[in-house]
Design an enzyme around this catalytic site. Structure first.
Site, PDB file in Angstrom:
ATOM      1  N   ARG A  99       0.840  -1.195   0.000  1.00  0.00           N
ATOM      2  CA  ARG A  99       0.000   0.000   0.000  1.00  0.00           C
ATOM      3  C   ARG A  99       0.878   1.249   0.000  1.00  0.00           C
ATOM      4  NH1 ARG A  99      -5.120  -0.962   4.144  1.00  0.00           N
ATOM      5  NH2 ARG A  99      -6.041  -2.733   3.044  1.00  0.00           N
ATOM      6  N   HIS A 193      -6.090   3.031 -15.743  1.00  0.00           N
ATOM      7  CA  HIS A 193      -7.004   2.889 -14.612  1.00  0.00           C
ATOM      8  C   HIS A 193      -6.538   3.909 -13.575  1.00  0.00           C
ATOM      9  CE1 HIS A 193      -9.428   1.361 -11.398  1.00  0.00           C
ATOM     10  NE2 HIS A 193      -8.380   0.986 -10.688  1.00  0.00           N
TER      11      HIS A 193
END
EC number: 1.1.1.27
Length: 333
Positions: A99, A193
């Site tokens: 992350r 994306h």
């Protein structure tokens, strides 16, 4: 126990252990488990393997799914930290990854994920050399490129979830504005994306009625109805909003992945917006991964749909490709 089994069953042939409908999901975080649950719930696989580095959580997620098998069509659910369990997978779904840390650059995040993928992708290919690999981890376009390079597989068998979910969000928001069902709205988001994605306003239609022909400036700055701001911008911002509200996105991407898996197992040849190598399309001359509408079958991608884009849409797609190429070029493989 063996003696009891012998009293119950009379064996007439050895059972077949290898599976032709096997899916592996790497990473049992929120996204990985949403993918696994959606695939299980829709009866798409007869064997589901989970792989992660956190053994306790992995075992817990496996047990939780196994205890629900009485309510689904039969599917064998296995889990291990060892990739040998994945042998013979028809589809490998990669959701694992680091992350982003506060203040961390995108390139730094990508590089950390490259190191993680070095421990994942070669192992998947080792045990399932004929597999298709679907990358879901973000940034998905760059990591799909990394997967292609690390795997050595042909480009038709390595693809990312890309803008398939973005396109679904686009259709949902269009449906709300038009007050019809999302499945009756036809529109595509292509490119990255992410922030530089491209809404193909020139192709948005309902039952063959193209909105661009009725309103030629739809999606442009001169548009007094603000379709771009009200629809496409919300598509781009929606993931950020969901993460702000609940901490992560999971269910929609899980359903998207299940639909892609269904396309592979049924050889349905549906068209999806998936991240693929776009070299040679729309004037792009580099090995860069972006989403375009593609035909998906049992052996992976077979065709790219040659959309008739406007000059403005092509330019936006080139800008998207340029941004991703800069990130790709900064990666140390």
């Amino acid at each position: 126990m063996a003696s009891t089994i012998k009293e119950v069953f009379a064996e007439i042939a050895a059972p077949v252990e290898n599976s032709h409908g096997k899916v592996t999901v790497v990473g049992v975080g929120q996204v990985g488990m949403a993918c696994a649950y959606s695939i299980l719930q829709q009866n798409l696989a007869n064997e589901l393997c989970l792989v992660d580095v956190v053994a306790d959580k992995l075992k817990g997620e496996m047990m939780d799914l196994q205890h629900g098998l009485a309510f689904t069509r039969h599917c064998t659910v296995k889990a291990d930290t060892d990739y040998s369990i994945t042998a013979g997978s028809k589809l490998c779904v990669v959701t694992a990854g680091a992350r982003q840390r506060e203040g961390e650059t995108r390139l730094s995040l990508v590089q950390r994920n490259v190191e993680i993928f070095k421990g994942i992708i070669p192992q998947l290919v080792k045990y399932s050399p004929d597999t298709c690999i679907l990358v879901v981890s973000n940034p998905v376009d760059v990591l799909t490129y990394v997967t292609w390079k690390l795997s050595g597989l042909p480009r038709e068998r390595v693809f990312g979830s890309g803008t398939n979910l973005d396109s679904a969000r686009f259709r949902f928001l269009l449906s709300e504005k038009l007050n019809i069902a999302p499945s009756s709205c036809h529109g595509w988001i292509i490119g990255e994306h992410g922030d530089s994605s491209v809404a193909v306003w020139s192709g948005v239609n309902v039952a063959g009625v193209t909105l661009h022909e009725i309103k030629p400036d739809i999606g442009e700055k001169t548009d007094n109805e603000h379709w771009e701001a009200e629809i496409h911008k919300k598509v781009v911002d929606s993931a950020y909003e969901i993460i702000k509200l609940k901490g992560y996105t999971s269910w929609a991407i899980g359903l998207s992945v299940a639909k892609i898996a269904q396309g592979i197992f049924s050889n349905s040849r549906n068209v999806f917006a998936l991240s693929t190598n776009v070299k040679g399309f729309h004037g792009i001359n580099d090995d860069v991964y972006l989403s375009l509408p593609v035909v998906l079958g049992s052996a992976g991608l077979t065709h790219v749909v040659k959309q008739q884009l406007t000059e403005a849409e092509v330019q936006k797609l080139h800008n998207s490709a340029k941004a991703l190429l800069e990130v790709q070029n900064g990666i140390v493989m």
